[in-house]
Motif scaffolding. Structure first.
Motif, PDB file in Angstrom:
ATOM      1  N   ASP A  67      85.717 -57.865  23.065  1.00 40.13           N
ATOM      2  CA  ASP A  67      85.016 -58.270  21.847  1.00 40.13           C
ATOM      3  C   ASP A  67      84.212 -57.092  21.291  1.00 40.13           C
ATOM      4  O   ASP A  67      83.238 -56.655  21.912  1.00 40.13           O
ATOM      5  N   PRO A  68      84.568 -56.571  20.102  1.00 36.50           N
ATOM      6  CA  PRO A  68      83.839 -55.410  19.575  1.00 36.50           C
ATOM      7  C   PRO A  68      82.397 -55.752  19.174  1.00 36.50           C
ATOM      8  O   PRO A  68      81.534 -54.888  19.172  1.00 36.50           O
ATOM      9  N   GLN A  69      82.124 -57.004  18.829  1.00 34.84           N
ATOM     10  CA  GLN A  69      80.774 -57.404  18.417  1.00 34.84           C
ATOM     11  C   GLN A  69      79.849 -57.643  19.605  1.00 34.84           C
ATOM     12  O   GLN A  69      78.635 -57.627  19.450  1.00 34.84           O
ATOM     13  N   ASN A  70      80.419 -57.915  20.784  1.00 35.17           N
ATOM     14  CA  ASN A  70      79.614 -58.240  21.962  1.00 35.17           C
ATOM     15  C   ASN A  70      80.157 -57.506  23.191  1.00 35.17           C
ATOM     16  O   ASN A  70      80.706 -58.129  24.090  1.00 35.17           O
ATOM     17  N   PRO A  71      79.992 -56.171  23.250  1.00 40.16           N
ATOM     18  CA  PRO A  71      80.494 -55.435  24.425  1.00 40.16           C
ATOM     19  C   PRO A  71      79.628 -55.717  25.643  1.00 40.16           C
ATOM     20  O   PRO A  71      78.473 -56.136  25.521  1.00 40.16           O
ATOM     21  N   PRO A  72      80.153 -55.509  26.868  1.00 42.24           N
ATOM     22  CA  PRO A  72      79.358 -55.716  28.085  1.00 42.24           C
ATOM     23  C   PRO A  72      78.163 -54.765  28.125  1.00 42.24           C
ATOM     24  O   PRO A  72      78.223 -53.646  27.616  1.00 42.24           O
ATOM     25  N   ALA A  73      77.089 -55.231  28.727  1.00 42.88           N
ATOM     26  CA  ALA A  73      75.882 -54.404  28.846  1.00 42.88           C
ATOM     27  C   ALA A  73      76.138 -53.263  29.821  1.00 42.88           C
ATOM     28  O   ALA A  73      76.866 -53.438  30.801  1.00 42.88           O
ATOM     29  N   PRO A  74      75.537 -52.103  29.570  1.00 45.74           N
ATOM     30  CA  PRO A  74      75.691 -51.001  30.528  1.00 45.74           C
ATOM     31  C   PRO A  74      75.039 -51.356  31.853  1.00 45.74           C
ATOM     32  O   PRO A  74      74.081 -52.126  31.883  1.00 45.74           O
ATOM     33  N   PRO A  75      75.542 -50.817  32.949  1.00 40.83           N
ATOM     34  CA  PRO A  75      74.952 -51.130  34.256  1.00 40.83           C
ATOM     35  C   PRO A  75      73.534 -50.579  34.344  1.00 40.83           C
ATOM     36  O   PRO A  75      73.241 -49.505  33.839  1.00 40.83           O
ATOM     37  N   ARG A  76      72.668 -51.340  34.978  1.00 46.13           N
ATOM     38  CA  ARG A  76      71.269 -50.930  35.134  1.00 46.13           C
ATOM     39  C   ARG A  76      71.158 -50.099  36.403  1.00 46.13           C
ATOM     40  O   ARG A  76      71.513 -50.552  37.482  1.00 46.13           O
ATOM     41  N   THR A  77      70.673 -48.892  36.262  1.00 45.28           N
ATOM     42  CA  THR A  77      70.528 -48.016  37.426  1.00 45.28           C
ATOM     43  C   THR A  77      69.104 -48.101  37.938  1.00 45.28           C
ATOM     44  O   THR A  77      68.143 -48.072  37.172  1.00 45.28           O
ATOM     45  N   GLU A  78      68.984 -48.217  39.232  1.00 44.98           N
ATOM     46  CA  GLU A  78      67.678 -48.275  39.873  1.00 44.98           C
ATOM     47  C   GLU A  78      67.127 -46.857  40.014  1.00 44.98           C
ATOM     48  O   GLU A  78      67.856 -45.942  40.372  1.00 44.98           O
TER      49      GLU A  78
END
Length: 123
Positions: A67-78
């Motif tokens: 979905d171009p309008q709702n791409p997955p969130a980038p991974p959160r790095t600790e």
């Protein structure tokens, strides 16, 4: 000028590689994926293959979705944690003081034994 006898990119006796020698290619389907940085990736899959829900973006490494309008969130790095930060997660200040006092008492007792041994054997 270089040597004129070098044949680059092929073996002696190798003819042109055409579809007749390789066989027919499988039917393909191209599926676009979009990452959080607005990159578009369009890999091709065999027609019968299962298309994954996410694909890694080769430009930024973030996950990309269909979905171009709702791409997955980038991974959160600790952020990097020090040894002390991990210890503080497991122990309270009170527990830390008790452990430190116990260790200091043990060291002082060992030092007293060593000093007593040295005094006894000094004569």
């Amino acid at each position: 000028m270089g040597s004129g006898s070098a044949i680059r990119g092929s073996r002696v006796g190798a003819g042109p590689m055409g579809e007749a020698e390789r066989g027919e290619s499988a039917p393909r389907v191209r599926v676009p994926f979009y990452c959080a940085n607005k990159h578009e990736v369009v890999p091709s899959f065999a027609h019968e293959a299962a298309v994954p829900e996410e694909w890694d973006c080769p430009r930024c490494g973030f996950p990309a979705g269909k979905d171009p309008q709702n791409p997955p969130a980038p991974p959160r790095t600790e952020p990097y944690k020090t040894h002390l930060a991990y210890v503080k997660e497991r122990r309270s200040e009170e527990e830390g003081r008790l452990i430190l006092d116990e260790a200091l008492a043990k060291l002082r007792a060992e030092r007293a034994e060593i000093e007593a041994y040295i005094q006894a054997n000094a004569n």
